[in-house]
Motif scaffolding. Structure first.
Motif, mmCIF file in Angstrom:
data_model
loop_
_atom_site.group_PDB
_atom_site.id
_atom_site.type_symbol
_atom_site.label_atom_id
_atom_site.label_comp_id
_atom_site.label_asym_id
_atom_site.label_seq_id
_atom_site.Cartn_x
_atom_site.Cartn_y
_atom_site.Cartn_z
ATOM 1 N N VAL A 53 0.854 -1.189 0.000
ATOM 2 C CA VAL A 53 0.000 0.000 0.000
ATOM 3 C C VAL A 53 0.891 1.240 0.000
ATOM 4 N N ALA A 54 0.877 1.956 -1.127
ATOM 5 C CA ALA A 54 1.723 3.135 -1.288
ATOM 6 C C ALA A 54 0.977 4.434 -0.987
ATOM 7 N N PHE A 55 -0.363 4.390 -1.085
ATOM 8 C CA PHE A 55 -1.179 5.575 -0.820
ATOM 9 C C PHE A 55 -2.381 5.142 0.027
ATOM 10 N N ALA A 56 -2.728 5.974 1.004
ATOM 11 C CA ALA A 56 -3.913 5.731 1.829
ATOM 12 C C ALA A 56 -4.717 7.017 1.856
ATOM 13 N N ALA A 57 -5.875 7.014 1.206
ATOM 14 C CA ALA A 57 -6.695 8.215 1.070
ATOM 15 C C ALA A 57 -7.937 8.105 1.938
ATOM 16 N N ASP A 58 -8.251 9.173 2.646
ATOM 17 C CA ASP A 58 -9.506 9.286 3.389
ATOM 18 C C ASP A 58 -10.356 10.370 2.749
ATOM 19 N N THR A 59 -11.648 10.091 2.588
ATOM 20 C CA THR A 59 -12.546 11.074 1.981
ATOM 21 C C THR A 59 -12.989 12.142 2.968
ATOM 22 N N HIS A 60 -12.973 11.824 4.276
ATOM 23 C CA HIS A 60 -13.428 12.786 5.273
ATOM 24 C C HIS A 60 -13.004 12.310 6.650
ATOM 25 N N LEU A 61 -13.224 13.135 7.645
ATOM 26 C CA LEU A 61 -12.983 12.745 9.033
ATOM 27 C C LEU A 61 -14.113 11.815 9.458
ATOM 28 N N HIS A 62 -13.819 10.548 9.513
ATOM 29 C CA HIS A 62 -14.845 9.549 9.788
ATOM 30 C C HIS A 62 -15.340 9.645 11.228
ATOM 31 N N ALA A 63 -16.646 9.437 11.394
ATOM 32 C CA ALA A 63 -17.239 9.432 12.723
ATOM 33 C C ALA A 63 -17.556 8.027 13.203
ATOM 34 N N ASP A 64 -17.604 7.045 12.299
ATOM 35 C CA ASP A 64 -18.054 5.710 12.690
ATOM 36 C C ASP A 64 -16.929 4.694 12.829
ATOM 37 N N PHE A 65 -15.704 5.052 12.470
ATOM 38 C CA PHE A 65 -14.574 4.158 12.706
ATOM 39 C C PHE A 65 -13.293 4.973 12.700
ATOM 40 N N LEU A 66 -12.272 4.423 13.329
ATOM 41 C CA LEU A 66 -10.959 5.047 13.284
ATOM 42 C C LEU A 66 -10.261 4.656 11.986
ATOM 43 N N SER A 67 -9.665 5.629 11.349
ATOM 44 C CA SER A 67 -8.990 5.403 10.081
ATOM 45 C C SER A 67 -7.723 4.574 10.274
ATOM 46 N N GLY A 68 -7.433 3.732 9.275
ATOM 47 C CA GLY A 68 -6.191 2.971 9.275
ATOM 48 C C GLY A 68 -5.079 3.623 8.478
ATOM 49 N N ALA A 69 -5.321 4.850 7.969
ATOM 50 C CA ALA A 69 -4.333 5.481 7.093
ATOM 51 C C ALA A 69 -3.017 5.741 7.815
ATOM 52 N N ARG A 70 -3.082 6.237 9.045
ATOM 53 C CA ARG A 70 -1.840 6.544 9.769
ATOM 54 C C ARG A 70 -1.051 5.263 10.052
ATOM 55 N N GLN A 71 -1.746 4.174 10.343
ATOM 56 C CA GLN A 71 -1.071 2.902 10.571
ATOM 57 C C GLN A 71 -0.397 2.416 9.300
ATOM 58 N N LEU A 72 -1.054 2.584 8.151
ATOM 59 C CA LEU A 72 -0.453 2.187 6.887
ATOM 60 C C LEU A 72 0.775 3.025 6.567
ATOM 61 N N ALA A 73 0.739 4.300 6.938
ATOM 62 C CA ALA A 73 1.929 5.140 6.746
ATOM 63 C C ALA A 73 3.085 4.641 7.606
ATOM 64 N N HIS A 74 2.782 4.249 8.844
ATOM 65 C CA HIS A 74 3.818 3.779 9.761
ATOM 66 C C HIS A 74 4.379 2.434 9.317
ATOM 67 N N ASP A 75 3.501 1.529 8.929
ATOM 68 C CA ASP A 75 3.923 0.154 8.657
ATOM 69 C C ASP A 75 4.502 -0.016 7.257
ATOM 70 N N GLU A 76 3.950 0.697 6.270
ATOM 71 C CA GLU A 76 4.308 0.433 4.871
ATOM 72 C C GLU A 76 4.826 1.673 4.146
ATOM 73 N N GLY A 77 4.921 2.788 4.867
ATOM 74 C CA GLY A 77 5.393 4.001 4.223
ATOM 75 C C GLY A 77 4.384 4.629 3.291
ATOM 76 N N ALA A 78 3.109 4.311 3.471
ATOM 77 C CA ALA A 78 2.078 4.858 2.595
ATOM 78 C C ALA A 78 1.988 6.374 2.757
#
Length: 461
Positions: A53-78
């Protein structure tokens, strides 16, 4: 075969009613869109295709779940792509309307589509000038648009007007453009039932009742009239996503096994016992004061709706069946004070001298002669309920337990939500309760009392 068939993997969270997406970029890299903090399915799909995973995009600040984008950046450099208007407090590329991101042959164009939230973006996937599809998050979805009251009832109409403009902007895309929404059937961010998770712009122009509204005022009324209640935890997760969810170590931390004595100490200190066994097992015997939330796709919704985030949780499961899924469902909505699991389950509790309580689970033909408490959603209740039923939505029950009739038969559609409600009422001091094994149609058939529609008999909502 379409581009999506060959390159796009929708990842459906049946419990929250959402879809995230893994897009194969064709060079060993992938784009993840609206990934949850529970990355197990996404990682399995990526591994199966040999993708990073090279890119992790969020469409908005989610209210119903925590985003995994920051974890993907940490683990895979996304590289994290997100709306600049969201002002996230961690490293990311903030995008505004019209910004293009080069994905290596393909491009992702940000389209400002506020309404569901102020910061909302849709992402148009382009091959040159050709639109391959659009990730619409909570703007245009199958048969509807996502709710506009998450920032408060006082802003719901204002954001509904923004949603009107956003939907009509997306409707100007070519009819053949595939639409890949995040929210779908089963999501408390949207309302319509159905099985379709993706669609096209043209299909929505033909069938979406909101796009059929003749003008903005009609659109706003139709959207707002369709809003029901939503889980209490929605109020805090957008800010948690703005700050950035905490990073998890490699693999999931194991739930520690706790002896009965340790569990008693935890409960005495304010922890909740969350019994994740099927409702029938909870009915037969459970720790007094435990809350029944059977482990099923909707587990996270009811956990986040009913229990305080700050309280430690100790799980009670069937012996030999550690509730790994309960762990991840709790984590993806920000419940991190997981104190452990009762080692050996209820047999060990009883062998150690622990008390147990029971809650009768009655078939419809043995369930007469009691006040009928219906804990379904308002839309379910008005569609058909037992005459004279008292109505309190399950999500509204904490703090309103005194409104429930004494010795009630607690009922929902099948019995799971009703058992949860009964456990909350018992925790608050109610006695003599029973739970209906089934729903209102079963009760009506057994007792010759045809269901009624509307809000007749409703006492509290």
């Amino acid at each position: 075969m379409s581009f999506a068939d060959d390159h796009l993997v929708p990842l459906v969270d049946e419990g929250l009613g959402n879809s995230s997406y893994l897009l194969d970029l064709g060079d060993g890299r992938a784009l993840a869109v609206d990934a949850s903090r529970d990355l197990r399915t996404l990682r399995s799909a990526a591994a199966g295709r040999g993708l990073r995973v090279a890119f992790a995009a969020d469409t908005h600040l989610h209210a119903d779940f925590l985003s995994g984008a920051r974890q993907l950046a940490h683990d895979e450099g996304a590289a994290v792509l997100a709306p600049a208007a969201g002002r996230r407090a961690f490293d990311h590329t903030g995008l505004a309307d019209g910004d293009d991101t080069d994905l290596g042959g393909l491009a992702l164009r940000a389209l400002a589509t506020p309404g569901h939230t102020d910061d909302h973006l849709a992402y148009l996937l382009l091959d040159g000038t050709h639109a391959l599809g659009v990730f619409t998050g909570g703007s245009l979805i199958v048969g509807a648009a996502a709710r506009t009251d998450l920032l408060g009832a006082d802003r719901a109409a204002e954001l509904a007007r923004a949603q009107y403009r956003s939907l009509h902007r997306l409707a100007r895309l070519p009819d053949a453009t595939p639409v890949w929404p995040t929210h779908g059937a089963g999501s408390f961010c949207s309302a319509p039932p159905g099985t379709e998770r993706t669609t096209t712009v043209g299909a929505q122009k033909r069938t979406n009742p909101l796009l059929a509204a003749p003008d903005e005022e009609s659109f706003v009324r139709k959207l707002l009239d369709g809003l029901g209640s939503h889980p209490a935890y929605f109020a805090r997760l957008a800010e948690a996503n703005r700050r950035g969810p905490g990073l998890l170590p490699d693999g999931a931390p194991a739930l520690p096994a706790r002896s009965p004595a340790h569990v008693r100490a935890l409960l005495a200190g304010g922890a909740y016992a969350v019994d994740v066994r099927p409702a029938a097992q909870f009915a037969a015997g459970h720790i007094p004061g435990a809350v029944s939330i059977p482990l099923r796709p909707a587990f996270a919704t009811w956990l986040g709706w009913l229990l305080p985030e700050a309280a430690p949780l100790v799980f009670v499961a069937e012996p030999g069946r550690p509730p790994d899924d309960a762990f991840w469902q709790a984590y993806k909505i920000g419940y991190e004070r997981l104190a452990g699991i009762l080692e050996g389950g209820m047999p060990a509790w009883l062998a150690d001298g622990g008390r147990q309580a029971a809650t009768p689970l009655l078939p419809a033909d043995r369930a007469g002669g009691r006040p009928y408490l219906d804990v379904r959603q308002r839309s379910e209740f008005t569609a058909g309920h037992v005459p004279g039923a008292v109505h309190i939505e399950l999500g509204s029950l904490p703090g309103r337990e005194d409104r429930a009739p004494s010795g009630a038969l607690v009922a929902c559609a099948r019995g799971e939500r009703a058992m949860t409600a009964a456990s909350l009422l018992e925790r608050a001091g109610h006695t003599g309760l029973a739970v209906l094994a089934g729903g209102p149609a079963d009760y009506a058939a057994a007792h010759g009392r045809p269901l009624v529609t509307g809000e007749e008999g409703e006492a509290a909502a």
